[in-house]
Design a protein around this motif. Structure first.
Motif, PDB file in Angstrom:
ATOM      1  N   LEU A 167     -33.234 -48.405  71.982  1.00 16.20           N
ATOM      2  CA  LEU A 167     -33.645 -49.733  72.424  1.00 16.20           C
ATOM      3  C   LEU A 167     -34.815 -50.297  71.606  1.00 16.20           C
ATOM      4  N   HIS A 168     -35.375 -49.485  70.719  1.00 15.16           N
ATOM      5  CA  HIS A 168     -36.498 -49.951  69.913  1.00 15.16           C
ATOM      6  C   HIS A 168     -36.093 -51.034  68.918  1.00 15.16           C
ATOM      7  N   TRP A 169     -34.754 -51.144  68.656  1.00 21.91           N
ATOM      8  CA  TRP A 169     -34.295 -52.156  67.701  1.00 21.91           C
ATOM      9  C   TRP A 169     -34.568 -53.566  68.200  1.00 21.91           C
ATOM     10  N   GLY A 170     -34.796 -53.725  69.488  1.00 20.20           N
ATOM     11  CA  GLY A 170     -35.119 -55.052  70.009  1.00 20.20           C
ATOM     12  C   GLY A 170     -36.544 -55.475  69.717  1.00 20.20           C
ATOM     13  N   ILE A 171     -37.407 -54.510  69.335  1.00 21.75           N
ATOM     14  CA  ILE A 171     -38.815 -54.811  69.071  1.00 21.75           C
ATOM     15  C   ILE A 171     -39.101 -54.895  67.579  1.00 21.75           C
ATOM     16  N   ILE A 172     -38.407 -54.099  66.786  1.00 22.04           N
ATOM     17  CA  ILE A 172     -38.663 -54.061  65.345  1.00 22.04           C
ATOM     18  C   ILE A 172     -38.548 -55.432  64.676  1.00 22.04           C
ATOM     19  N   VAL A 180     -43.862 -61.637  58.047  1.00 20.43           N
ATOM     20  CA  VAL A 180     -43.393 -62.721  57.181  1.00 20.43           C
ATOM     21  C   VAL A 180     -44.070 -64.049  57.525  1.00 20.43           C
ATOM     22  N   THR A 181     -44.147 -64.365  58.813  1.00 22.15           N
ATOM     23  CA  THR A 181     -44.643 -65.677  59.234  1.00 22.15           C
ATOM     24  C   THR A 181     -46.167 -65.737  59.365  1.00 22.15           C
ATOM     25  N   ASN A 182     -46.770 -64.670  59.876  1.00 20.80           N
ATOM     26  CA  ASN A 182     -48.217 -64.678  60.109  1.00 20.80           C
ATOM     27  C   ASN A 182     -49.012 -63.966  59.028  1.00 20.80           C
ATOM     28  N   GLY A 183     -48.334 -63.133  58.242  1.00 21.45           N
ATOM     29  CA  GLY A 183     -49.037 -62.363  57.223  1.00 21.45           C
ATOM     30  C   GLY A 183     -49.614 -61.063  57.751  1.00 21.45           C
ATOM     31  N   PHE A 184     -49.408 -60.790  59.041  1.00 18.30           N
ATOM     32  CA  PHE A 184     -49.889 -59.546  59.649  1.00 18.30           C
ATOM     33  C   PHE A 184     -49.114 -59.307  60.946  1.00 18.30           C
ATOM     34  N   ASP A 185     -49.197 -58.093  61.456  1.00 19.99           N
ATOM     35  CA  ASP A 185     -48.606 -57.784  62.754  1.00 19.99           C
ATOM     36  C   ASP A 185     -49.606 -57.031  63.607  1.00 19.99           C
ATOM     37  N   MET A 269     -45.543 -54.224  54.951  1.00 25.23           N
ATOM     38  CA  MET A 269     -44.552 -53.262  55.419  1.00 25.23           C
ATOM     39  C   MET A 269     -44.464 -52.090  54.455  1.00 25.23           C
ATOM     40  N   GLY A 270     -43.994 -50.970  54.987  1.00 24.50           N
ATOM     41  CA  GLY A 270     -43.815 -49.801  54.143  1.00 24.50           C
ATOM     42  C   GLY A 270     -44.770 -48.690  54.486  1.00 24.50           C
ATOM     43  N   GLY A 271     -44.289 -47.457  54.407  1.00 24.83           N
ATOM     44  CA  GLY A 271     -45.125 -46.300  54.686  1.00 24.83           C
ATOM     45  C   GLY A 271     -45.236 -46.021  56.171  1.00 24.83           C
ATOM     46  N   MET A 272     -45.311 -44.744  56.508  1.00 27.11           N
ATOM     47  CA  MET A 272     -45.517 -44.328  57.892  1.00 27.11           C
ATOM     48  C   MET A 272     -46.541 -43.209  57.932  1.00 27.11           C
ATOM     49  N   GLY A 273     -47.064 -42.940  59.111  1.00 22.01           N
ATOM     50  CA  GLY A 273     -48.072 -41.895  59.237  1.00 22.01           C
ATOM     51  C   GLY A 273     -49.316 -42.256  58.441  1.00 22.01           C
ATOM     52  N   PHE A 274     -49.857 -41.288  57.719  1.00 23.02           N
ATOM     53  CA  PHE A 274     -51.050 -41.550  56.895  1.00 23.02           C
ATOM     54  C   PHE A 274     -50.755 -42.549  55.777  1.00 23.02           C
TER      55      PHE A 274
END
Length: 336
Positions: A167-172, A180-185, A269-274
């Motif tokens: 169900l996480h696909w609804g949040i991603i 894309v729109t705000n330049g940050f999340d 976007m890109g990279g996970m963890g550290f």
């Protein structure tokens, strides 16, 4: 391995539901077929048309089956769809075995079972999972409009559960849209907690559990969690153990409060963890503030997760083992 998890689950689910195990394998493999994945279809061309336009359940249709629209989603690494399809397939197979003559059962029962169960899976179970994802995403946005802090805690606390159910696909998409729109999340960033608290819980468990079979699973799962891949830890350790999963969810929700208070942001976007830390550097001002906030949160996660696991989880050799593949006879021999 977790990309093709439906294939493994197809085998084990078939065994559980007394379904032909080769049928279960084929169901799992069908769900991993690249040409039916939403990501592949959306990149390959434009949709044929859109269903439920302007509603919460708006879905773009890229394929049809006998004129019936097929609402696509990404099935790789999912758990629930293959289990449900195998369950229905077991019921279909049982009914067919009663009515099809013995001399042609070998050929007709598997073929008809697959045709009916996969058709049901792709046309009904898949879309229901998609709509469930959309509902989760809309609910998170609604709660965020009321309180960003509460919404973030919900995302962090239930992230691993959402991943298990697909169900996480609804949040991603919210995360992508914000970048894309705000330049940050700052909506999806709460799930950053989950990676490190999972590692912490596993480290504490390793100190309390010296079982060799457990350590073979937990040590590599800990390393991959630090790098942002938590599926081996979740499926291999936390879900079978149960209580550590609950501890990781609660600690993630708590530290999300810290991240929410300081409005943790990610700019790329890109990279996970550290490897996700560089994406928190503000590209305009080159400020490192978000990186510092993230690091402080990681320390809090390590401290709280470690202490909570050491206090509330007890290693029980008789009831709390990671599955090692031993059958009952092997266990009896070891006991003797």
């Amino acid at each position: 391995m977790f990309t093709f998890l439906p294939i493994l689950l197809g085998l084990t689910a078939a065994k559980k539901f007394n379904l032909n195990q080769y049928v279960g394998l084929i169901i799992g493999a069908s769900l991993c077929y690249p040409a039916i994945q939403l990501d592949t279809l959306s990149k390959a061309g434009k949709p044929l048309y859109t269903l439920f336009n302007g509603t919460l359940f708006q879905s773009e249709v890229y394929q049809t089956f006998l004129g019936v629209p097929l609402i696509s989603m990404n099935y790789t690494s999912t758990v629930i769809p293959v289990i449900l399809i195998c369950y229905f397939a077991s019921k279909i197979e049982k009914s067919l075995n009663k009515v099809i003559p013995d001399m042609v059962k070998f050929f007709f029962v598997p073929i008809i079972t697959l045709l009916v169960s996969l058709t049901l899976g792709f046309l009904v179970i898949g879309p229901l999972a998609t709509f469930g994802s959309n509902l989760v995403g809309s609910a998170i946005l609604a709660v965020r409009n009321f309180s960003p802090l509460v919404a973030g805690s919900l995302v962090a606390g239930f992230w691993q559960v959402l991943v298990v159910f697909g169900l996480h696909w609804g949040i991603i998409p919210i995360y992508f849209n914000n970048i894309v729109t705000n330049g940050f999340d700052n909506v999806m960033m709460p799930y950053y907690c989950t990676t490190f608290v999972t590692s912490t819980v596993l480290i504490a468990m390793l100190l309390k559990n010296k079982d060799k079979s457990f350590r073979k699973v937990a040590i590599p799962a800990t390393i991959s969690s630090l790098l942002g891949i938590t599926e081996p830890a979740v499926y291999g350790v936390l879900i079978p153990k149960k209580k550590p999963l609950l501890i990781s969810c609660i600690v993630s929700a708590i530290v999300r409060g810290f991240y929410g208070f300081f409005n943790l942001r990610k700019f790329a976007m890109g990279g996970m963890g550290f490897f996700e830390l560089p994406g928190m550097i503000d590209p305009k001002t080159h400020s490192m503030n978000n990186v510092y906030i993230a690091l402080i949160g990681i320390v809090l996660l390590f401290v709280l997760g470690f202490i909570a696991t050491m206090i509330f989880w007890k290693e029980d050799s008789s009831k709390d083992k990671v599955a090692t593949g031993q059958n009952d006879e092997e266990k009896m021999l070891v006991k003797n």
